[in-house]
Design a protein around this motif. Structure first.
Motif, PDB file in Angstrom:
ATOM      1  N   MET A   1       0.849  -1.198   0.000  1.00 29.09           N
ATOM      2  CA  MET A   1       0.000   0.000   0.000  1.00 29.09           C
ATOM      3  C   MET A   1       0.887   1.251   0.000  1.00 29.09           C
ATOM      4  O   MET A   1       1.760   1.395   0.842  1.00 29.09           O
ATOM      5  N   ALA A   2       0.663   2.120  -0.968  1.00 27.08           N
ATOM      6  CA  ALA A   2       1.488   3.334  -1.057  1.00 27.08           C
ATOM      7  C   ALA A   2       1.011   4.389  -0.056  1.00 27.08           C
ATOM      8  O   ALA A   2      -0.154   4.409   0.329  1.00 27.08           O
ATOM      9  N   ASN A   3       1.940   5.211   0.364  1.00 24.02           N
ATOM     10  CA  ASN A   3       1.620   6.305   1.280  1.00 24.02           C
ATOM     11  C   ASN A   3       1.628   7.616   0.521  1.00 24.02           C
ATOM     12  O   ASN A   3       2.620   7.944  -0.127  1.00 24.02           O
ATOM     13  N   ILE A   4       0.541   8.345   0.603  1.00 19.55           N
ATOM     14  CA  ILE A   4       0.476   9.644  -0.073  1.00 19.55           C
ATOM     15  C   ILE A   4       0.553  10.741   0.983  1.00 19.55           C
ATOM     16  O   ILE A   4      -0.268  10.777   1.906  1.00 19.55           O
ATOM     17  N   LEU A   5       1.528  11.613   0.840  1.00 19.52           N
ATOM     18  CA  LEU A   5       1.652  12.736   1.776  1.00 19.52           C
ATOM     19  C   LEU A   5       0.791  13.888   1.288  1.00 19.52           C
ATOM     20  O   LEU A   5       1.012  14.412   0.196  1.00 19.52           O
ATOM     21  N   LEU A   6      -0.192  14.252   2.081  1.00 16.70           N
ATOM     22  CA  LEU A   6      -1.064  15.357   1.663  1.00 16.70           C
ATOM     23  C   LEU A   6      -0.416  16.701   1.934  1.00 16.70           C
ATOM     24  O   LEU A   6      -0.662  17.673   1.244  1.00 16.70           O
ATOM     25  N   THR A   7       0.372  16.744   2.982  1.00 14.41           N
ATOM     26  CA  THR A   7       1.023  17.994   3.366  1.00 14.41           C
ATOM     27  C   THR A   7       2.341  17.677   4.071  1.00 14.41           C
ATOM     28  O   THR A   7       2.531  16.569   4.577  1.00 14.41           O
ATOM     29  N   GLN A   8       3.223  18.652   4.115  1.00 10.53           N
ATOM     30  CA  GLN A   8       4.504  18.453   4.815  1.00 10.53           C
ATOM     31  C   GLN A   8       4.445  19.034   6.223  1.00 10.53           C
ATOM     32  O   GLN A   8       5.424  18.981   6.952  1.00 10.53           O
ATOM     33  N   GLN A   9       3.319  19.628   6.559  1.00 11.90           N
ATOM     34  CA  GLN A   9       3.225  20.278   7.873  1.00 11.90           C
ATOM     35  C   GLN A   9       2.746  19.299   8.929  1.00 11.90           C
ATOM     36  O   GLN A   9       1.959  18.403   8.635  1.00 11.90           O
ATOM     37  N   CYS A  10       3.234  19.516  10.144  1.00 15.03           N
ATOM     38  CA  CYS A  10       2.799  18.646  11.237  1.00 15.03           C
ATOM     39  C   CYS A  10       2.462  19.510  12.449  1.00 15.03           C
ATOM     40  O   CYS A  10       2.937  20.638  12.568  1.00 15.03           O
ATOM     41  N   VAL A  11       1.608  18.970  13.304  1.00 13.86           N
ATOM     42  CA  VAL A  11       1.207  19.726  14.493  1.00 13.86           C
ATOM     43  C   VAL A  11       2.080  19.372  15.702  1.00 13.86           C
ATOM     44  O   VAL A  11       1.985  19.990  16.746  1.00 13.86           O
ATOM     45  N   ARG A  12       2.887  18.325  15.549  1.00 13.45           N
ATOM     46  CA  ARG A  12       3.740  17.908  16.657  1.00 13.45           C
ATOM     47  C   ARG A  12       5.209  18.004  16.251  1.00 13.45           C
ATOM     48  O   ARG A  12       5.520  18.173  15.061  1.00 13.45           O
ATOM     49  N   SER A  13       6.077  17.875  17.217  1.00 12.85           N
ATOM     50  CA  SER A  13       7.495  17.765  16.868  1.00 12.85           C
ATOM     51  C   SER A  13       8.093  16.657  17.735  1.00 12.85           C
ATOM     52  O   SER A  13       8.767  16.910  18.729  1.00 12.85           O
ATOM     53  N   CYS A  14       7.789  15.430  17.352  1.00 12.91           N
ATOM     54  CA  CYS A  14       8.223  14.261  18.127  1.00 12.91           C
ATOM     55  C   CYS A  14       9.749  14.137  18.025  1.00 12.91           C
ATOM     56  O   CYS A  14      10.306  14.309  16.936  1.00 12.91           O
ATOM     57  N   PRO A  15      10.411  13.837  19.133  1.00 14.94           N
ATOM     58  CA  PRO A  15      11.871  13.800  19.128  1.00 14.94           C
ATOM     59  C   PRO A  15      12.453  12.710  18.230  1.00 14.94           C
ATOM     60  O   PRO A  15      13.571  12.811  17.762  1.00 14.94           O
ATOM     61  N   TYR A  16      11.654  11.674  18.003  1.00 14.29           N
ATOM     62  CA  TYR A  16      12.154  10.536  17.224  1.00 14.29           C
ATOM     63  C   TYR A  16      11.832  10.666  15.735  1.00 14.29           C
ATOM     64  O   TYR A  16      12.222   9.829  14.946  1.00 14.29           O
ATOM     65  N   THR A  33      -2.124  18.617  -4.721  1.00 15.06           N
ATOM     66  CA  THR A  33      -3.228  19.225  -5.465  1.00 15.06           C
ATOM     67  C   THR A  33      -4.209  18.145  -5.918  1.00 15.06           C
ATOM     68  O   THR A  33      -3.872  16.957  -5.955  1.00 15.06           O
ATOM     69  N   TRP A  34      -5.391  18.598  -6.282  1.00 14.31           N
ATOM     70  CA  TRP A  34      -6.409  17.672  -6.796  1.00 14.31           C
ATOM     71  C   TRP A  34      -5.892  16.921  -8.024  1.00 14.31           C
ATOM     72  O   TRP A  34      -6.050  15.710  -8.138  1.00 14.31           O
ATOM     73  N   ASP A  35      -5.277  17.686  -8.934  1.00  9.61           N
ATOM     74  CA  ASP A  35      -4.824  17.058 -10.183  1.00  9.61           C
ATOM     75  C   ASP A  35      -3.796  15.961  -9.894  1.00  9.61           C
ATOM     76  O   ASP A  35      -3.821  14.900 -10.517  1.00  9.61           O
ATOM     77  N   ASN A  36      -2.912  16.229  -8.933  1.00  6.53           N
ATOM     78  CA  ASN A  36      -1.908  15.217  -8.593  1.00  6.53           C
ATOM     79  C   ASN A  36      -2.533  14.015  -7.886  1.00  6.53           C
ATOM     80  O   ASN A  36      -2.118  12.878  -8.098  1.00  6.53           O
ATOM     81  N   LEU A  37      -3.537  14.288  -7.043  1.00  2.49           N
ATOM     82  CA  LEU A  37      -4.218  13.167  -6.387  1.00  2.49           C
ATOM     83  C   LEU A  37      -4.855  12.252  -7.437  1.00  2.49           C
ATOM     84  O   LEU A  37      -4.762  11.022  -7.347  1.00  2.49           O
ATOM     85  N   ILE A  38      -5.487  12.871  -8.420  1.00  4.58           N
ATOM     86  CA  ILE A  38      -6.144  12.069  -9.464  1.00  4.58           C
ATOM     87  C   ILE A  38      -5.094  11.252 -10.230  1.00  4.58           C
ATOM     88  O   ILE A  38      -5.301  10.073 -10.531  1.00  4.58           O
ATOM     89  N   TYR A  39      -3.949  11.886 -10.502  1.00  7.24           N
ATOM     90  CA  TYR A  39      -2.884  11.170 -11.208  1.00  7.24           C
ATOM     91  C   TYR A  39      -2.437   9.938 -10.399  1.00  7.24           C
ATOM     92  O   TYR A  39      -2.297   8.834 -10.939  1.00  7.24           O
ATOM     93  N   ILE A  40      -2.241  10.146  -9.110  1.00 12.36           N
ATOM     94  CA  ILE A  40      -1.793   9.022  -8.257  1.00 12.36           C
ATOM     95  C   ILE A  40      -2.866   7.935  -8.212  1.00 12.36           C
ATOM     96  O   ILE A  40      -2.565   6.741  -8.331  1.00 12.36           O
ATOM     97  N   ALA A  41      -4.114   8.360  -8.054  1.00 10.19           N
ATOM     98  CA  ALA A  41      -5.216   7.385  -8.004  1.00 10.19           C
ATOM     99  C   ALA A  41      -5.274   6.591  -9.313  1.00 10.19           C
ATOM    100  O   ALA A  41      -5.461   5.372  -9.296  1.00 10.19           O
ATOM    101  N   ASP A  42      -5.096   7.286 -10.421  1.00 12.64           N
ATOM    102  CA  ASP A  42      -5.103   6.606 -11.728  1.00 12.64           C
ATOM    103  C   ASP A  42      -3.970   5.581 -11.805  1.00 12.64           C
ATOM    104  O   ASP A  42      -4.158   4.459 -12.268  1.00 12.64           O
ATOM    105  N   LEU A  43      -2.785   6.012 -11.354  1.00 14.61           N
ATOM    106  CA  LEU A  43      -1.620   5.126 -11.420  1.00 14.61           C
ATOM    107  C   LEU A  43      -1.832   3.886 -10.541  1.00 14.61           C
ATOM    108  O   LEU A  43      -1.514   2.758 -10.933  1.00 14.61           O
ATOM    109  N   MET A  44      -2.408   4.110  -9.364  1.00 15.57           N
ATOM    110  CA  MET A  44      -2.623   2.986  -8.451  1.00 15.57           C
ATOM    111  C   MET A  44      -3.686   2.036  -9.000  1.00 15.57           C
ATOM    112  O   MET A  44      -3.537   0.818  -8.923  1.00 15.57           O
TER     113      MET A  44
END
Lengths: 333, 290
Positions: A1-16, A33-44
């Motif tokens: 199962m592939a992992n898709i990162l929706l954003t690079q931002q996080c609400v925590r800063s875990c030490p590990y 973006t929507w267009d990229n999500l659709i591309y990934i969904a198509d590829l999968m």
């Protein structure tokens, strides 16, 4: 199962955090973006992979998070969301209203929790609110980053919020060339002992513990392996394989600790299998150079038979940091 | 040769009562009773070609209904609106005989159409009044024609690639019911025009339902059919463009402020050529039959 990162931002800063390096190098405002999500969904879909994991950073920070989930569900993907459970009031209400009644067969959450003693009050309140509402869809995930960890609060969460009776145990890994907190090799057996000490509680509460990647087989004694075997009905994994991550900028890499090496564009590949094969070949080359995290891995028959992959590859990469470029040239790209 | 035109008009029971044995495109608003329109048209010995719903609100606020099943419908909306609301109606929309058009004036609509097509909803763009984002249109066309992933059709690209002939012109006005070879527009006063805009602006070619059967003899109609020839009289006009055979000067008035049409339509033609070659390659041998 592939992992898709929706954003690079996080609400925590875990030490590990083993995504720290990746996050630090990324443009924080970069979101999928929507267009990229659709591309990934198509590829999968083209690759016959109908399961997808959404993560971040914190995926619920994406302004279209709920819409993305609905879209993927409509395209018949099983959606798994890795979240901290920490989100703003508005997003939480939207999630509750729209996603709360979706069948667990189609949508699931892995709520990554930290020890409450190390968390702020508001963070805890957020996590509890999330688990209370989405408990029936949620599995708890816990990253072990020190050998004397505590799991008591997780048992409490599972019982209090009626969570799925499964714990996803991750192992914090080193980021090659960086400083983050993780269980050092010489402390791994202690960590294993600690884990085994919890087995009676797991069994009493009918909770299964499943290993994420990077646990080496030999940190457990024969007796401990036997106990784990019985606990998990024979399903034990000591693997370390490419977990394909796809960034918002459409780069791909072979797993988070290795995100600063061998990043490629998703457009270079025709299928998910192509991506997986590329990283599998690459990881194989690294393993040819350094078999595993222990010196004994070189002669280990269990490693040769792929019963154990010799721990996390990120440890192996650490070997290459302070030496001349004498290995397979592909390793350095 | 006498051509049987499809008549485009507003839903006006009085006018429809005067039309017999015609194929009709009926324009209406989103709050109209769609099954009633369908029934009314058919009861008057006419054939319904399509009901065109002009949605002044968002697409999401369109009251899609089970009783629209089987009725040929086109919805023209400026914006999509709430994705969540659309998703609630998705199963129904997919089952309807419907094509959804969104306005190119709103940049997000290129993505919205991409989303809808990927979810199996046949859709298309309709050209607004503002400068067109040719690059976004090209991306959408590329997806529509080249993507191997399952998706629904997107107009006008689908029309072009399916009607493209490298040796002739391909006029995609039909997608918007504006091709005079196929459609005639008529109002309640029985004024007849070539396009919807002509009808609104009072540029009539004739007046009277009784004139429709012989409209091909009408001088203004003939002029309209050959109006494209004007482009050949202009120096460096659209007729000299590489993409003339597909575009036919549709964007001639905006080309100064918003160039890019030529590149787009050249790419569109390439895509149509590609589609044709794929079709040719996949054509099965037709063996003689006893």
């Amino acid at each position: 199962m592939a992992n898709i990162l929706l954003t690079q931002q996080c609400v925590r800063s875990c030490p590990y955090c083993f995504a720290k390096k990746h996050m630090a190098d990324s443009i924080p405002d970069d979101i999928l973006t929507w267009d990229n999500l659709i591309y990934i969904a198509d590829l999968m879909e083209h690759s016959n992979e109908m399961g997808v994991s959404l993560l971040g950073g914190e995926p619920t920070l994406h302004p279209h998070f709920v819409d993305f989930v609905l879209y993927l569900l409509e395209r018949r993907f099983h959606v798994n969301v890795f979240t901290s459970g920490i989100m703003g009031e508005k997003m939480f209400n939207e999630c509750e209203r729209v996603l709360g009644k979706i069948s667990p067969d189609r949508l699931s959450f892995v709520c990554n929790v930290n020890n409450p003693e190390k968390s702020s009050f508001s963070e805890l309140e957020n996590v509890r609110r999330f688990l209370k509402t989405f408990g029936h869809l949620s599995t708890v995930g816990f990253n072990i980053y020190k050998h004397d960890f505590n799991l008591d609060f997780i048992f409490q969460y599972v019982n209090e919020f009626g969570l799925r009776r499964h714990l996803r145990l991750g192992l914090a890994h080193p980021i090659p060339g960086q400083h983050n907190i993780y269980v050092h090799i010489d402390k791994m057996k202690l960590m294993a002992e600690r884990l085994i000490s919890y087995l009676p509680v797991f069994e009493r509460l009918k909770i299964k513990a499943g290993f994420d990647c990077g646990f080496p087989l030999c940190i457990f004694t024969e007796e401990q392996i036997g106990k784990l075997f019985k606990h998990n009905s024979g399903r034990l994994s000591f693997g370390c394989g490419p977990a394909i991550d796809i960034g918002p900028d459409m780069t791909v890499w072979g797993c988070f600790p290795l995100s600063n090496t061998h990043k490629r564009s998703i457009y270079e590949f025709d299928s998910m299998n192509d991506i997986r094969n590329f990283y599998r070949d690459l990881h194989q080359k690294v393993r040819t150079e350094v078999s595993g995290i222990f010196g004994d891995c070189d002669d280990c028959i269990y490693r040769e038979e792929n019963l154990c992959m010799g721990g996390c590859l990120a440890h192996s990469y650490n070997h290459f940091i302070n030496e001349a470029n004498i290995r397979f040239k592909e390793i350095y790209k | 040769m006498t051509r049987e035109h499809i008549i485009v008009c507003q839903f006006d029971e009085n006018l429809l009562g005067r039309l017999h044995k015609k194929r009709l495109v009926v324009n209406t608003s989103a709050d109209a009773n769609i099954p009633h329109i369908c029934q009314f048209v058919n009861n008057n010995q006419n054939n319904l070609h399509c009901i065109v719903i002009h949605q002044n609100n968002t697409l999401a606020s369109t009251p899609f209904h089970e009783n629209w099943r089987g009725i040929p419908i086109a919805v023209f909306a400026d914006q999509m609106g709430s994705f969540k609301e659309i998703m609630q109606k998705m199963r129904l929309i997919r089952d309807l005989n419907i094509r959804i058009f969104l306005n190119t004036d709103f940049k997000e609509n290129f993505t919205n159409i991409h989303i809808l097509a990927s979810l199996g909803i046949d859709c298309g763009v309709f050209f607004g009044e503002n400068n067109l984002d040719w690059e976004a249109l090209n991306d959408l066309m590329t997806y529509s024609v080249y993507s191997k992933a399952h998706h629904a059709t997107i107009e006008p690209f689908h029309f072009i690639i399916n009607n493209y002939n490298p040796t002739r012109t391909t006029d995609f006005s039909s997608v918007y019911f504006n091709n005079p070879y196929t459609y005639l527009h008529i109002d309640s006063e029985e004024n007849i025009a070539i396009t919807k805009n002509d009808l609104i602006e009072g540029k009539y070619i004739a007046s009277g339902i009784n004139l429709i059967p012989d409209i091909s003899e009408n001088e203004k109609y003939k002029e309209a059919l050959h109006s494209w020839q004007e482009f050949f009289l202009q120096e460096n006009g659209c007729a000299f463009c590489q993409a003339w055979r597909v575009c036919m000067g549709k964007f001639s008035t905006s080309i100064k402020d918003n160039p890019g049409c030529s590149k787009f339509f050249v790419d569109m033609m390439e895509a149509a050529d590609y589609f044709l070659s794929v079709q040719h390659k996949n054509k099965r041998k037709e063996l003689w039959q006893p």
